[in-house]
Write a protein that holds these residues in place. Structure first.
Motif, PDB file in Angstrom:
ATOM      1  N   PRO A  22      51.952  36.235 -21.508  1.00  0.00           N
ATOM      2  CA  PRO A  22      50.970  36.810 -20.577  1.00  0.00           C
ATOM      3  C   PRO A  22      51.152  38.305 -20.372  1.00  0.00           C
ATOM      4  O   PRO A  22      50.175  39.023 -20.151  1.00  0.00           O
ATOM      5  N   ALA A  23      52.393  38.810 -20.449  1.00  0.00           N
ATOM      6  CA  ALA A  23      52.616  40.260 -20.302  1.00  0.00           C
ATOM      7  C   ALA A  23      51.942  41.020 -21.444  1.00  0.00           C
ATOM      8  O   ALA A  23      51.298  42.054 -21.236  1.00  0.00           O
ATOM      9  N   LYS A  24      52.102  40.514 -22.652  1.00  0.00           N
ATOM     10  CA  LYS A  24      51.455  41.129 -23.818  1.00  0.00           C
ATOM     11  C   LYS A  24      49.938  41.019 -23.699  1.00  0.00           C
ATOM     12  O   LYS A  24      49.207  41.953 -24.051  1.00  0.00           O
ATOM     13  N   ALA A  25      49.447  39.894 -23.164  1.00  0.00           N
ATOM     14  CA  ALA A  25      48.008  39.699 -22.986  1.00  0.00           C
ATOM     15  C   ALA A  25      47.437  40.730 -22.019  1.00  0.00           C
ATOM     16  O   ALA A  25      46.358  41.294 -22.259  1.00  0.00           O
ATOM     17  N   ARG A  26      48.154  41.008 -20.933  1.00  0.00           N
ATOM     18  CA  ARG A  26      47.679  41.997 -19.958  1.00  0.00           C
ATOM     19  C   ARG A  26      47.544  43.376 -20.587  1.00  0.00           C
ATOM     20  O   ARG A  26      46.581  44.097 -20.343  1.00  0.00           O
ATOM     21  N   THR A  27      48.523  43.754 -21.408  1.00  0.00           N
ATOM     22  CA  THR A  27      48.472  45.070 -22.049  1.00  0.00           C
ATOM     23  C   THR A  27      47.309  45.160 -23.027  1.00  0.00           C
ATOM     24  O   THR A  27      46.598  46.171 -23.077  1.00  0.00           O
ATOM     25  N   LEU A  28      47.071  44.088 -23.802  1.00  0.00           N
ATOM     26  CA  LEU A  28      45.961  44.110 -24.764  1.00  0.00           C
ATOM     27  C   LEU A  28      44.606  44.152 -24.068  1.00  0.00           C
ATOM     28  O   LEU A  28      43.687  44.828 -24.541  1.00  0.00           O
ATOM     29  N   ARG A  29      44.476  43.439 -22.950  1.00  0.00           N
ATOM     30  CA  ARG A  29      43.203  43.468 -22.216  1.00  0.00           C
ATOM     31  C   ARG A  29      42.845  44.891 -21.808  1.00  0.00           C
ATOM     32  O   ARG A  29      41.687  45.303 -21.868  1.00  0.00           O
ATOM     33  N   LYS A  30      43.861  45.639 -21.405  1.00  0.00           N
ATOM     34  CA  LYS A  30      43.635  47.017 -20.972  1.00  0.00           C
ATOM     35  C   LYS A  30      43.068  47.876 -22.104  1.00  0.00           C
ATOM     36  O   LYS A  30      42.155  48.680 -21.902  1.00  0.00           O
TER      37      LYS A  30
END
Length: 442
Positions: free
Chosen positions: A9-17
């Motif tokens: 989920p941490a990686k997902a948050r960065t990619l969403r940005k």
């Protein structure tokens, strides 16, 4: 809408940005399938056929991905750029195929070694197919884990005691430890003594070691007990009468080149020596720095992928580091040409990079207030090593002095001084065993 799947989920948050509207980014929360936990999961008699099942704790995440795919026009698999990441992407694609939810939608594999906007957009613009070679490598490792552990562990329970385990890695490692321990036990200690003179020349104090006694060079075990050591010392004291004369002075200049940037193993070793981190703690913090930390303007990946055995750096990274050195330390701190390091491992994946900061402009001090103490310490270690690897060599003067007295007795004193610190102004590598060089000025 495009569906993108990553592991965490941490990686997902960065990619969403970075990806913005038009993309839905979901996390698989690690591996989605594993071997069935019973006999027959790997069948050597039928070309090592492997039977898998969805991991129970991640079943809900797989369901969420399948549901989102129904509304998406295509699927981007953006798991980590190693064999484990490749296997996660392959397993996920196979599950979705079995559930008949792909509906001929394009499945694209995207790989990036740093979680920055430039790297992500570059990867999204140049997708590839899933690498079956990497998937096969991961499956071979997993099959060996199962075949060794599943077959040998019950034997250990029966023959030795319950609770013991065998493994593809741990069993050979245990053998190495046992063999080394047996060597230690076979070692027969042998006493020997060395004799040193505490010397002073004006205000300079230094130590010299006895190398020749009565004109003969001493071997390691020549002085075998305390009585003999005191006899030799008393003889020299009578001959020297408190004074040693300088017989010969040798001066040499040597260069010390900076170490290469970190790979996984060297990062773990240096973090252990300098920071006191375990290998597990080092990798956990490195994962946080790689996946993204909120530095005030949202989540940003601060280092490149931390599981690597390559010491190579991207050309643009080298150029950025050299420009930063010239700006902050001066052109004289740069070697004429960029330093290129060769990877020793024959199996190294050269497409990977060494571990480095994603931007050298993000100095440790500028991020200190945004990082935890441990994150800061590890980031500083990575940043300094990466920058230092492109700096000028250090220049060191070494001095050796032979001191003698009547009777053919001779001592040797050595020391060194740093003439030009070069890269050492920024970074000094720890010596194995935490042995520090004593720099003496003679």
């Amino acid at each position: 809408m495009h569906l993108v799947v990553v592991e965490s989920p941490a990686k997902a948050r960065t990619l969403r940005k970075y990806l913005g509207k038009g993309y839905q980014v979901l996390a698989s929360y690690g591996h989605v399938r594993d071997l069935v936990p019973k006999e027959g999961a790997v069948d050597p008699e039928h070309d090592f056929a492997m039977r898998y099942q969805v991991i129970e704790r991640n079943a809900k995440h797989v369901d969420a991905i399948a549901k989102a795919l129904a509304k998406a026009e295509d699927l981007y698999l953006a798991t980590d750029p190693d064999r484990e990441g490749e296997a996660i992407s392959w397993h996920l694609r196979e599950i979705l195929r079995e559930r008949d939810v792909l509906d001929a939608k394009p499945v694209r594999r995207v790989v990036f070694h740093e979680i920055t906007e430039r790297a992500i957009r570059e990867a999204m613009a140049h997708p590839r197919d899933i690498s079956q070679e990497l998937v096969n490598a991961q499956q071979a490792r997993r099959a060996l884990d199962y075949l060794v552990g599943f077959n040998l562990s019950p034997l250990l329970w029966k023959k030795i005691r319950p609770g013991l385990s065998a493994g593809r890695v741990q069993s050979p490692a245990l053998r190495l430890i046992v063999e080394r321990e047996e060597e230690i036990e076979r070692f027969e200690p042998r006493e020997y003594w060395t004799i040193e003179a505490r010397c002073r020349k004006e205000e300079a104090r230094f130590v010299a070691r006895l190398t020749h006694y009565e004109g003969r060079k001493l071997e390691q075990f020549d002085i075998g007990d305390e009585a003999r050591a005191r006899e030799v010392a008393d003889t020299i004291k009578r001959a020297a009468r408190g004074v040693l004369r300088v017989e010969k002075v040798e001066r040499r200049q040597r260069r010390r080149n900076p170490p290469p940037p970190f790979i996984t193993s060297t990062l773990q070793q240096e973090a252990s020596r300098k920071l006191g981190f375990s290998a597990q703690k080092t990798m956990r913090i490195a994962q946080q720095l790689y996946e993204g930390v909120d530095i005030g303007a949202g989540s940003v990946g601060l280092i490149t992928y931390m599981r690597t055995d390559s010491v190579s750096l991207a050309q643009e990274a080298v150029e950025e580091i050299r420009a930063w050195i010239a700006r902050h330390y001066g052109e004289d701190r740069l070697p004429p040409k960029p330093r290129v390091f060769k990877t020793r491992s024959k199996n190294a994946q050269e497409a990977h990079e060494a571990i480095r900061p994603t931007s050298v402009a993000r100095t440790p001090e500028s991020l200190k207030e945004r990082l935890t103490r441990d994150q800061f310490r590890l980031y500083e270690l990575i940043w300094r090593r990466a920058v230092a690897c492109q700096m000028r060599h250090a220049t060191i003067d070494t001095v050796g002095v032979d001191l003698a007295c009547e009777g053919g007795h001779r001592f040797r004193a050595t020391g060194s001084t740093v003439v030009d610190p070069g890269f050492m102004a920024l970074y000094q590598e720890s010596a194995e065993g935490d042995k520090k060089e004593e720099e003496r000025m003679l």
